[in-house]
Write a protein that holds these residues in place. Structure first.
Motif, PDB file in Angstrom:
ATOM      1  N   GLY A 291     -10.069  -1.169   4.443  1.00 29.71           N
ATOM      2  CA  GLY A 291      -9.093  -1.001   5.509  1.00 29.71           C
ATOM      3  C   GLY A 291      -8.743  -2.336   6.151  1.00 29.71           C
ATOM      4  O   GLY A 291      -9.634  -3.126   6.472  1.00 29.71           O
ATOM      5  N   ALA A 292      -7.458  -2.592   6.321  1.00 27.08           N
ATOM      6  CA  ALA A 292      -6.994  -3.814   6.977  1.00 27.08           C
ATOM      7  C   ALA A 292      -6.048  -3.418   8.110  1.00 27.08           C
ATOM      8  O   ALA A 292      -4.823  -3.368   7.928  1.00 27.08           O
ATOM      9  N   PRO A 293      -6.594  -3.121   9.288  1.00 25.58           N
ATOM     10  CA  PRO A 293      -5.805  -2.526  10.374  1.00 25.58           C
ATOM     11  C   PRO A 293      -5.061  -3.561  11.202  1.00 25.58           C
ATOM     12  O   PRO A 293      -5.434  -3.872  12.338  1.00 25.58           O
ATOM     13  N   THR A 294      -3.979  -4.078  10.659  1.00 25.97           N
ATOM     14  CA  THR A 294      -3.185  -5.041  11.407  1.00 25.97           C
ATOM     15  C   THR A 294      -1.702  -4.902  11.094  1.00 25.97           C
ATOM     16  O   THR A 294      -1.330  -4.528   9.982  1.00 25.97           O
ATOM     17  N   ASP A 295      -0.878  -5.206  12.091  1.00 24.55           N
ATOM     18  CA  ASP A 295       0.572  -5.287  11.909  1.00 24.55           C
ATOM     19  C   ASP A 295       1.055  -6.678  12.310  1.00 24.55           C
ATOM     20  O   ASP A 295       2.197  -6.871  12.712  1.00 24.55           O
ATOM     21  N   VAL A 296       0.160  -7.667  12.163  1.00 29.90           N
ATOM     22  CA  VAL A 296       0.427  -9.013  12.661  1.00 29.90           C
ATOM     23  C   VAL A 296       1.578  -9.704  11.920  1.00 29.90           C
ATOM     24  O   VAL A 296       2.213 -10.615  12.449  1.00 29.90           O
ATOM     25  N   GLY A 297       1.852  -9.243  10.688  1.00 31.76           N
ATOM     26  CA  GLY A 297       2.943  -9.842   9.926  1.00 31.76           C
ATOM     27  C   GLY A 297       4.254  -9.097  10.038  1.00 31.76           C
ATOM     28  O   GLY A 297       5.251  -9.507   9.439  1.00 31.76           O
ATOM     29  N   ALA A 298       4.256  -7.984  10.789  1.00 30.00           N
ATOM     30  CA  ALA A 298       5.412  -7.082  10.789  1.00 30.00           C
ATOM     31  C   ALA A 298       6.289  -7.264  12.011  1.00 30.00           C
ATOM     32  O   ALA A 298       5.914  -7.904  12.994  1.00 30.00           O
TER      33      ALA A 298
ATOM     34  N   GLY B 247     -12.589  13.976  -5.640  1.00 35.18           N
ATOM     35  CA  GLY B 247     -12.296  15.197  -6.381  1.00 35.18           C
ATOM     36  C   GLY B 247     -11.798  14.946  -7.790  1.00 35.18           C
ATOM     37  O   GLY B 247     -11.808  15.857  -8.631  1.00 35.18           O
ATOM     38  N   LEU B 248     -11.375  13.704  -8.063  1.00 39.71           N
ATOM     39  CA  LEU B 248     -10.931  13.330  -9.411  1.00 39.71           C
ATOM     40  C   LEU B 248     -12.050  12.687 -10.219  1.00 39.71           C
ATOM     41  O   LEU B 248     -11.818  12.183 -11.317  1.00 39.71           O
ATOM     42  N   GLY B 249     -13.268  12.692  -9.666  1.00 38.97           N
ATOM     43  CA  GLY B 249     -14.413  12.145 -10.394  1.00 38.97           C
ATOM     44  C   GLY B 249     -14.684  10.679 -10.129  1.00 38.97           C
ATOM     45  O   GLY B 249     -15.522  10.080 -10.813  1.00 38.97           O
ATOM     46  N   LEU B 250     -13.995  10.107  -9.143  1.00 37.75           N
ATOM     47  CA  LEU B 250     -14.222   8.706  -8.807  1.00 37.75           C
ATOM     48  C   LEU B 250     -15.383   8.577  -7.822  1.00 37.75           C
ATOM     49  O   LEU B 250     -15.555   9.412  -6.932  1.00 37.75           O
ATOM     50  N   ALA B 251     -16.186   7.536  -8.011  1.00 37.87           N
ATOM     51  CA  ALA B 251     -17.226   7.205  -7.044  1.00 37.87           C
ATOM     52  C   ALA B 251     -16.580   6.313  -5.986  1.00 37.87           C
ATOM     53  O   ALA B 251     -16.268   5.149  -6.249  1.00 37.87           O
ATOM     54  N   VAL B 252     -16.357   6.868  -4.801  1.00 38.59           N
ATOM     55  CA  VAL B 252     -15.579   6.187  -3.761  1.00 38.59           C
ATOM     56  C   VAL B 252     -16.517   5.606  -2.709  1.00 38.59           C
ATOM     57  O   VAL B 252     -17.327   6.313  -2.113  1.00 38.59           O
ATOM     58  N   GLN B 253     -16.349   4.306  -2.478  1.00 41.82           N
ATOM     59  CA  GLN B 253     -17.065   3.598  -1.422  1.00 41.82           C
ATOM     60  C   GLN B 253     -16.036   3.170  -0.381  1.00 41.82           C
ATOM     61  O   GLN B 253     -15.039   2.537  -0.710  1.00 41.82           O
ATOM     62  N   ASP B 254     -16.261   3.517   0.874  1.00 43.53           N
ATOM     63  CA  ASP B 254     -15.367   3.102   1.950  1.00 43.53           C
ATOM     64  C   ASP B 254     -16.054   2.001   2.746  1.00 43.53           C
ATOM     65  O   ASP B 254     -17.064   2.237   3.412  1.00 43.53           O
ATOM     66  N   LEU B 255     -15.526   0.787   2.679  1.00 45.76           N
ATOM     67  CA  LEU B 255     -16.103  -0.333   3.400  1.00 45.76           C
ATOM     68  C   LEU B 255     -15.798  -0.298   4.887  1.00 45.76           C
ATOM     69  O   LEU B 255     -16.272  -1.160   5.633  1.00 45.76           O
ATOM     70  N   GLY B 256     -15.003   0.666   5.326  1.00 43.90           N
ATOM     71  CA  GLY B 256     -14.554   0.657   6.704  1.00 43.90           C
ATOM     72  C   GLY B 256     -13.426  -0.342   6.875  1.00 43.90           C
ATOM     73  O   GLY B 256     -12.797  -0.770   5.908  1.00 43.90           O
TER      74      GLY B 256
END
Length: 303
Positions: A8-15, A38-47
């Motif tokens: 996740g990159a929570p910024t609108d600094v360029g917009a 659900g599609l069989g992917l091993a999902v890691q959320d880095l935050g």
């Protein structure tokens, strides 16, 4: 790859419009991790990555917020490269599209080290190919393509090393329909491959994608940089710079399905989702729906 890392990159600094900073969490609320698992992917959320706030300052030296944009892109670069080196597919959740400078620079560094060919598909209503001299606003989300090709400030053009992250023949623009005159000259002079909306109207999405993917082989790392404003705003209202006349839902599903069929996908950006302008999170839900197709969910009835 069956292992995927959400960044996740929570910024609108360029917009130019505030709100894209809320995009990553809107995608989480829409169930992105659960859908991909659900599609069989091993999902890691880095935050969410951390970085400077948006000072909402006036342009200086042709840029708005260059210091802040650089810091965000350095963070994105590090996180993306780390995921790739761990053998995982990075999925960057923006945030505005300036962040693709960091993600694609990291992919370029990784491909160079591994001896793989990089190809970027840039799905967007805009060419994002302004330079400091041509940008009417100084907003860096209008400059990432130019920066990746080496036309911009050194702190952004040299993230992957001294050379430009991309050569013109490595990037293809799809869905473009809002281009400044100076951008048009820049793109045409460099010979960048473009399938604008007239191409899609005349040829159909199937033929466009066949042409765009014609040179993809087993040694190709395919990066998708997907701006939500590339879609028609009637189905994706939650964006800061909507442009009428974009691809339909079904055309975009076919775009995603054919990318999945290529077997070459190695990294993804989902950019410019602006929940402040959305209706009941429908644009985030659409993004998750499309990502499911990108990662192999099929609507085919035949075996």
């Amino acid at each position: 790859m069956t292992e995927l890392t959400l960044i996740g990159a929570p910024t609108d600094v360029g917009a130019s419009v505030l709100g894209a900073s809320m995009g990553p969490d809107a995608l989480r609320i829409a169930g992105i991790a659960r859908a991909l698992q659900g599609l069989g992917l091993a999902v890691q959320d880095l935050g969410n990555l951390s970085g400077p706030g948006n000072p909402q300052a006036a342009p200086q030296g042709g840029f708005r917020h260059l210091v802040e944009v650089t810091r965000w892109n350095e963070a994105v670069f590090a996180a993306t490269l780390s995921a790739l080196q761990a053998g995982r597919l990075p999925l960057l959740m923006g945030g505005d599209h300036c962040l693709a400078i960091g993600s694609i620079s990291a992919v370029a560094r990784h491909c160079s080290a591994r001896g793989r060919r990089l190809k970027v598909l840039w799905f967007d209503a805009h060419a994002d190919a302004n330079t400091p001299a041509s940008s009417p606003s100084g907003n860096l989300h209008g400059m990432p393509v130019a920066c990746l090709l080496g036309h911009g400030p050194a702190q952004l053009t040299q993230l992957a090393g001294a050379a430009a992250a991309l050569q013109a023949q490595q990037i293809t623009l799809v869905g473009v329909r809002s281009v400044d005159a100076t951008e048009k000259s820049f793109v045409n002079t460099l010979g960048i491959e473009v399938y604008d909306m007239r191409s899609i109207d005349e040829l159909g999405m199937r033929a466009v994608m066949q042409a765009a993917l014609a040179d993809v082989d087993e040694n190709t790392h395919l990066h998708l940089s997907f701006d939500m404003d590339g879609l028609d705003p009637t189905i994706a209202p939650g964006v800061g710079t909507p442009v009428r006349g974009g691809p339909t839902y079904r055309e975009t599903q076919l775009f995603m399905e054919m990318l999945a069929d290529s077997g070459a996908l190695g990294s993804v950006d989902i950019m410019e989702l602006n929940p402040a302008l959305d209706l009941r999170n429908q644009t985030a839900e659409l993004a998750v729906d499309l990502l499911e197709s990108l990662f192999g969910k099929s609507t085919l009835m035949r075996a």
